[in-house]
Design an enzyme around this catalytic site. Structure first.
Site, PDB file in Angstrom:
ATOM      1  N   CYS A 157     -28.102  47.694 -29.554  1.00  0.00           N
ATOM      2  CA  CYS A 157     -28.803  47.358 -28.500  1.00  0.00           C
ATOM      3  C   CYS A 157     -30.247  47.754 -28.665  1.00  0.00           C
ATOM      4  CB  CYS A 157     -28.696  47.073 -27.338  1.00  0.00           C
ATOM      5  SG  CYS A 157     -27.266  46.072 -27.383  1.00  0.00           S
TER       6      CYS A 157
ATOM      7  N   ASP B 133     -29.092  50.554 -21.773  1.00  0.00           N
ATOM      8  CA  ASP B 133     -27.981  50.725 -21.864  1.00  0.00           C
ATOM      9  C   ASP B 133     -26.967  51.776 -21.483  1.00  0.00           C
ATOM     10  OD1 ASP B 133     -28.874  47.985 -22.061  1.00  0.00           O
ATOM     11  OD2 ASP B 133     -27.511  46.946 -24.104  1.00  0.00           O
TER      12      ASP B 133
ATOM     13  N   LYS C 290     -29.584  42.225 -18.515  1.00  0.00           N
ATOM     14  CA  LYS C 290     -29.372  41.308 -19.984  1.00  0.00           C
ATOM     15  C   LYS C 290     -27.689  40.891 -20.611  1.00  0.00           C
ATOM     16  CE  LYS C 290     -28.941  44.842 -23.575  1.00  0.00           C
ATOM     17  NZ  LYS C 290     -27.389  44.443 -24.378  1.00  0.00           N
TER      18      LYS C 290
END
Ligand code: ZN
Length: 190
Positions: free
Chosen positions: A142, A17, A103
Site C-alpha cells: 500500500c 494503514d 480505502k
C-alpha cells in the site's frame, strides 16, 4: 534528515494503514510493523508544529470483501470496518486534526493506494499541497502504490525509509526501485 527541518506549511504527511491487523500478531502481520510507530510520532509532531496536514489512510473493508481468501482474493480477512483489527495502532499519536481516508470500502474492488476511489488527490490539490511525506504499511504493497500514484499525480513525493516495512523481505528492494524510477525520493529520519 530531521523532520523538523523538512516539513513545511502546505506539505502533507501521509500515514498509510498503520492498523492493528498489520502489526505483529494481527490478521495480516508485517514484520516489525510496530517499530515504525515512534518514528511516525516524531513526524506527526513535526507536521503539527509546521502547520502541515496530517493524513492517515486506513484499509476499511466491508465483510465479504473481494480481497479476502473466502471470496477468492489473495489475503486473509483483515481490517473489517469497526473491528479492533481495523483500528489505528493505539500508540500512533494521531490528534483531532488528522484527516482520515478510508480505502478499500467497495465490496467488489480492492484499493492498495490511498488515492484510489477516495478523492484524496482533489482534497490535496484544492488546499495547495504540493509535497508529500509518506510512511506506513506495507512498504511493498500500500505504501508502494500510494507513492506511485502520488508521483503520477505530480506531487513532489518523499517516502520515509525507516517509517515503513515490507510484507516480504524479497519484494522490499524491488518496491524501492519502482518508487525511485517513478521519481519518489527516499528519506531517512535522523
Ligand atoms: Zn486490505
Amino acid at each position: 534528515m530531521k523532520p523538523e527541518t523538512l516539513l513545511q506549511k502546505e506539505d502533507a504527511l501521509l500515514i498509510v494503514d498503520v492498523q492493528n491487523d498489520f502489526m505483529p500478531g494481527g490478521a495480516l502481520p508485517v514484520p516489525e510493523g510496530d517499530r515504525i510507530v515512534p518514528v511516525l510520532n516524531r513526524w506527526i509532531e513535526a507536521a503539527r508544529r509546521a502547520g502541515a496536514w496530517v493524513i492517515a489512510s486506513r484499509d476499511w473493508h466491508p465483510r465479504f470483501h473481494v480481497s479476502f481468501r473466502e471470496q477468492g482474493g489473495p489475503w486473509p480477512e483483515h481490517c473489517v470496518q469497526d473491528t479492533p483489527g481495523a483500528a489505528f495502532h493505539p500508540g500512533l499519536a494521531l490528534g483531532p486534526e488528522t484527516i482520515v481516508v478510508s480505502k478499500g470500502t467497495r465490496f467488489d474492488r480492492d484499493a492498495y493506494s490511498a488515492f484510489q476511489d477516495t478523492g484524496l488527490e482533489v482534497f490535496l490539490r484544492t488546499r495547495g499541497v504540493r509535497r508529500l511525506w509518506i510512511g506506513g504499511l506495507a512498504q511493498d504493497v500500500c505504501v508502494l502504490h500510494t507513492v506511485l500514484d502520488a508521483c503520477r499525480h505530480g506531487f513532489e513525493t518523499h517516502w520515509i525509509r525507516d517509517a515503513t516495512r515490507p510484507v516480504s523481505a524479497e519484494s522490499g528492494p524491488k518496491a524501492e526501485k519502482d518508487m525511485a524510477r517513478a521519481g519518489a525520493r527516499a528519506v531517512d529520519t535522523a
